[in-house]
Design an enzyme around this catalytic site. Structure first.
Site, mmCIF file in Angstrom:
data_model
loop_
_atom_site.group_PDB
_atom_site.id
_atom_site.type_symbol
_atom_site.label_atom_id
_atom_site.label_comp_id
_atom_site.label_asym_id
_atom_site.label_seq_id
_atom_site.Cartn_x
_atom_site.Cartn_y
_atom_site.Cartn_z
ATOM 1 N N GLY A 14 0.830 -1.210 0.000
ATOM 2 C CA GLY A 14 0.000 0.000 0.000
ATOM 3 C C GLY A 14 0.857 1.249 0.000
ATOM 4 O O GLY A 14 0.466 2.285 0.548
ATOM 5 N N SER A 16 1.570 3.444 -2.167
ATOM 6 C CA SER A 16 1.124 4.643 -2.890
ATOM 7 C C SER A 16 -0.094 5.283 -2.239
ATOM 8 O O SER A 16 -0.618 6.279 -2.735
ATOM 9 C CB SER A 16 0.796 4.287 -4.348
ATOM 10 O OG SER A 16 -0.290 3.368 -4.401
ATOM 11 N N TYR A 143 -15.546 -5.128 6.139
ATOM 12 C CA TYR A 143 -14.196 -4.578 6.286
ATOM 13 C C TYR A 143 -13.700 -4.762 7.714
ATOM 14 O O TYR A 143 -12.552 -5.173 7.950
ATOM 15 C CB TYR A 143 -14.221 -3.096 5.922
ATOM 16 C CG TYR A 143 -12.890 -2.388 6.104
ATOM 17 C CD1 TYR A 143 -11.926 -2.433 5.101
ATOM 18 C CD2 TYR A 143 -12.616 -1.684 7.270
ATOM 19 C CE1 TYR A 143 -10.701 -1.790 5.264
ATOM 20 C CE2 TYR A 143 -11.398 -1.038 7.444
ATOM 21 C CZ TYR A 143 -10.444 -1.091 6.434
ATOM 22 O OH TYR A 143 -9.237 -0.459 6.612
ATOM 23 N N LYS A 147 -10.434 -7.031 9.039
ATOM 24 C CA LYS A 147 -9.315 -6.448 9.774
ATOM 25 C C LYS A 147 -9.114 -7.140 11.127
ATOM 26 O O LYS A 147 -7.990 -7.378 11.566
ATOM 27 C CB LYS A 147 -9.532 -4.943 9.972
ATOM 28 C CG LYS A 147 -9.299 -4.113 8.710
ATOM 29 C CD LYS A 147 -7.829 -4.125 8.335
ATOM 30 C CE LYS A 147 -7.536 -3.176 7.206
ATOM 31 N NZ LYS A 147 -6.091 -3.156 6.849
#
Length: 351
Positions: A14, A16, A143, A147
């Protein structure tokens, strides 16, 4: 004692994204140490939902350490619409990264969580012990559970492995962070977890390295869709503006991630966040953006749009026990710097 600072090849997934770019900037500005090699990758380098591509990336880079930020992320309404996709893709990404790290002998992985993973019905402030005390808010159910599974995978690895996930010269090392961050030792096992700030319900606002991270997409949407600098047109902010959030500057979060990587040696998560006293309403956040942008038009709040979760107030007491003197960038200063970047890069910035 922190992680030994010998030769380290640090892979940042990740790379960017908001936090990845912030880490890259902080390292480039002098935070990197001799013997550290930093490798920042994005989805252009590998599709981390694909096990073969993830394995190939890790075989190529051979990281000794990993900061795992990559995830499928989105705002409130995208989470509501694609809850199943957020679950499936993030579970694949996390398992592929953690298992590939194990396969190449990575010593330590720090993963990024979010305060949105905490129970919806809870007492405040929330802390690191409360992650699994009840279901998360329905708006980001998929989500949030994906996680949470990073923490589960970390703990399972400690139960089934003959030796710790990661091992240093003096024995096991192993942290995790929530902004939350969760670290895990990876030298002999399969896995690890990570961190995000209370405002980091990933959670991102504005663009790029000089930006504020926030758990709520409203302000970010307002900035992205606002008329150009100097315009007097109306600005509509979705929701009532009443929900409250803790915002952390992405560059502050980057410095904390680097500290977790080098110094934090628990397997338990740690919340990386400003204090409870720094919580602000979305209305106050929008007003700070309006002031920093010198915006003279009308500001309205569209109460027909969902507010999402009202608050996620988190304690940074554990972080303060380690770093009592860490100085967070004041909220309005962070907004001012973010808006200055946005104005200077208006033509190229994502809107």
């Amino acid at each position: 004692m922190g992680e030994p600072h010998g030769s380290m090849r640090i892979l940042v997934t990740g790379g960017s994204g908001l936090v990845g770019r912030a880490i890259q900037k902080v390292v480039a500005d002098g935070a990197g140490l001799p013997g550290e090699e930093w490798v920042f990758v994005s989805s252009k380098d590998a599709d981390l939902t694909d096990a073969a591509q993830t394995q190939a990336l890790f075989q190529k880079v051979q990281p000794t350490h990993v900061i795992h930020l990559a995830a499928m992320v989105g705002g409130l309404f995208r989470n509501i619409k694609y809850n199943l996709d957020f679950w499936r893709k993030n579970v694949h990404i996390n398992d592929n990264v953690l298992h590939s790290a194990f396969e190449v002998g990575t010593r330590k992985v720090v993963s990024c969580l979010s305060t949105c993973i905490f129970p919806d019905k809870t007492t405040y402030p929330i802390d690191e012990t409360m992650i699994h005390n009840g279901p998360p808010h329905s708006s980001n159910f998929g989500y949030s559970y994906a996680k949470r599974m990073i923490d589960v995978q970390n703990r399972c690895s400690l139960l089934v492995l003959p030796r710790p996930l990661w091992r240093g010269e003096d024995g096991p090392l192993g942290p995790t962070s929530s902004s939350m961050a969760v670290p895990s030792p990876l030298s002999s096992l399969p896995m690890s977890l990570g961190l995000t700030t209370t405002s980091t319900s990933k959670m991102a606002t504005c663009c790029r390295a000089s930006s504020i991270r926030c758990t709520w997409p409203r302000v970010s949407a307002a900035v992205r869709h606002a008329p150009g600098p100097g315009s007097g047109s109306a600005l509509t902010v979705w929701g009532t503006g009443k929900p409250r959030r803790q915002f952390i500057y992405s560059l502050d979060l980057a410095r904390l991630f680097i500290w977790v990587l080098r110094e934090y040696n628990e397997v338990e998560p740690i919340i990386l966040s400003v204090g409870e006293e720094d919580e602000v309403s979305i209305k106050e956040a929008a007003e700070a953006v309006v002031e920093a942008m010198d915006f003279s038009g009308e500001v309205t709040f569209d109460s027909t749009k969902s507010d999402g979760q009202y608050k996620k107030t988190a304690s940074n007491g554990k972080l303060r026990s380690y770093l009592p003197d860490f100085c967070f960038t004041p909220f309005k200063q962070a907004v001012k710097e973010t808006c200055a970047w946005f104005t200077e890069n208006y033509e190229q910035a994502r809107k």
